[in-house]
Design a protein around this motif. Structure first.
Motif, PDB file in Angstrom:
ATOM      1  N   GLN A  60      23.782 -30.242 -16.401  1.00 51.91           N
ATOM      2  CA  GLN A  60      24.946 -30.672 -15.628  1.00 51.91           C
ATOM      3  C   GLN A  60      25.248 -32.124 -15.946  1.00 51.91           C
ATOM      4  OE1 GLN A  60      24.591 -30.954 -11.302  1.00 51.91           O
ATOM      5  NE2 GLN A  60      26.701 -30.242 -11.108  1.00 51.91           N
ATOM      6  N   ARG A 110      29.349 -41.553 -13.322  1.00 51.77           N
ATOM      7  CA  ARG A 110      29.962 -42.338 -12.277  1.00 51.77           C
ATOM      8  C   ARG A 110      29.934 -43.805 -12.658  1.00 51.77           C
ATOM      9  NH1 ARG A 110      27.489 -41.939  -6.486  1.00 51.77           N
ATOM     10  NH2 ARG A 110      27.156 -44.157  -6.351  1.00 51.77           N
ATOM     11  N   LEU A 143      21.788 -38.214  -5.423  1.00 52.52           N
ATOM     12  CA  LEU A 143      22.792 -37.171  -5.322  1.00 52.52           C
ATOM     13  C   LEU A 143      23.104 -36.793  -3.887  1.00 52.52           C
ATOM     14  CD1 LEU A 143      21.931 -34.804  -8.268  1.00 52.52           C
ATOM     15  CD2 LEU A 143      23.742 -36.496  -8.111  1.00 52.52           C
ATOM     16  N   ASN A 152      32.413 -35.173 -14.783  1.00 49.40           N
ATOM     17  CA  ASN A 152      31.351 -35.121 -13.804  1.00 49.40           C
ATOM     18  C   ASN A 152      31.205 -33.703 -13.243  1.00 49.40           C
ATOM     19  OD1 ASN A 152      29.385 -36.379 -12.035  1.00 49.40           O
ATOM     20  ND2 ASN A 152      30.858 -36.005 -10.411  1.00 49.40           N
ATOM     21  N   LYS A 153      29.970 -33.231 -13.148  1.00 47.79           N
ATOM     22  CA  LYS A 153      29.561 -31.930 -12.610  1.00 47.79           C
ATOM     23  C   LYS A 153      29.830 -30.752 -13.539  1.00 47.79           C
ATOM     24  CE  LYS A 153      29.423 -33.101  -7.743  1.00 47.79           C
ATOM     25  NZ  LYS A 153      29.812 -32.709  -6.387  1.00 47.79           N
ATOM     26  N   ARG A 198      21.618 -33.545 -16.087  1.00 48.08           N
ATOM     27  CA  ARG A 198      20.622 -32.961 -15.192  1.00 48.08           C
ATOM     28  C   ARG A 198      20.210 -31.611 -15.771  1.00 48.08           C
ATOM     29  NH1 ARG A 198      21.857 -29.822  -9.965  1.00 48.08           N
ATOM     30  NH2 ARG A 198      19.779 -29.434  -9.179  1.00 48.08           N
ATOM     31  N   ILE A 238      26.394 -35.723 -15.166  1.00 54.29           N
ATOM     32  CA  ILE A 238      26.446 -36.638 -14.018  1.00 54.29           C
ATOM     33  C   ILE A 238      27.032 -37.941 -14.563  1.00 54.29           C
ATOM     34  CG2 ILE A 238      25.135 -37.871 -12.271  1.00 54.29           C
ATOM     35  CD1 ILE A 238      25.005 -34.849 -11.887  1.00 54.29           C
TER      36      ILE A 238
END
Length: 169
Positions: A162, A166, A40, A150-151, A65, A164
């Motif tokens: 959270q 990608r 991160l 994302n986020k 997360r 995550i």
């Protein structure tokens, strides 16, 4: 291949339970610099397109997360995952057992929510949980898929997770 931490049996990457002993194989690990899962320290663009189903087969990263501990629950190899907590007498168990993180004390139902990945994006569905599901502080209606990116922060009862995501090149 991945190795079961209990019996050392080899399973395919993405397998959730060991076929020999039944141990849950969903990977949890600390995140951050040096992590095998995701570094991160490299900033991720929050405006990037959501990870799509086909992208997952070509090396996408997707996980949750746990905000309180910083642990990462990676979700690899499937198109949907149930989130909740398992009990010894429960006949149906969630794909991701959050009991390790104090799920019962935080009001998480046994089968609380589902994450779905498909060609249109990533969605979360509240499974008629007692304490509800929120995305970025807004309660979602039960059984209605809501897109996540994302986020984003998913809150199950009192637990915050959270997103995550990608795509790796």
């Amino acid at each position: 291949m991945i190795e079961c931490p209990t019996c050392k049996h080899s399973e395919f990457v993405g397998t959730l339970h060991c076929s020999e002993c039944g141990t849950q194989l969903v990977h949890t690990a600390p995140i951050g610099p040096g992590s095998d899962f995701l570094d991160l320290s490299e900033e991720i663009d929050t405006n990037e397109a959501p990870v799509l189903g086909p992208g997952l087969a070509t090396g996408a990263i997707f996980g949750l997360r746990v905000m309180k501990t910083g642990d990462m629950v990676s979700l690899v190899g499937r198109e949907n995952y149930t989130l909740g907590r398992a009990t010894g007498s429960q006949a149906i168990v969630p794909d991701v057992d959050l009991d390790t993180y104090g799920a019962q004390d935080q009001g998480i139902s046994r089968l609380h929510a589902e994450i779905r990945l498909d060609e249109t994006g990533i969605h979360v569905v509240d499974l008629d949980s007692v304490n509800g599901t929120l995305i970025n502080g807004k309660r979602i209606e039960p059984q209605e898929p809501k897109e996540i990116r994302n986020k984003d922060i998913i809150q199950l009862g009192g637990m915050q997770l959270q997103v995550i995501s990608r795509i790796r090149g």
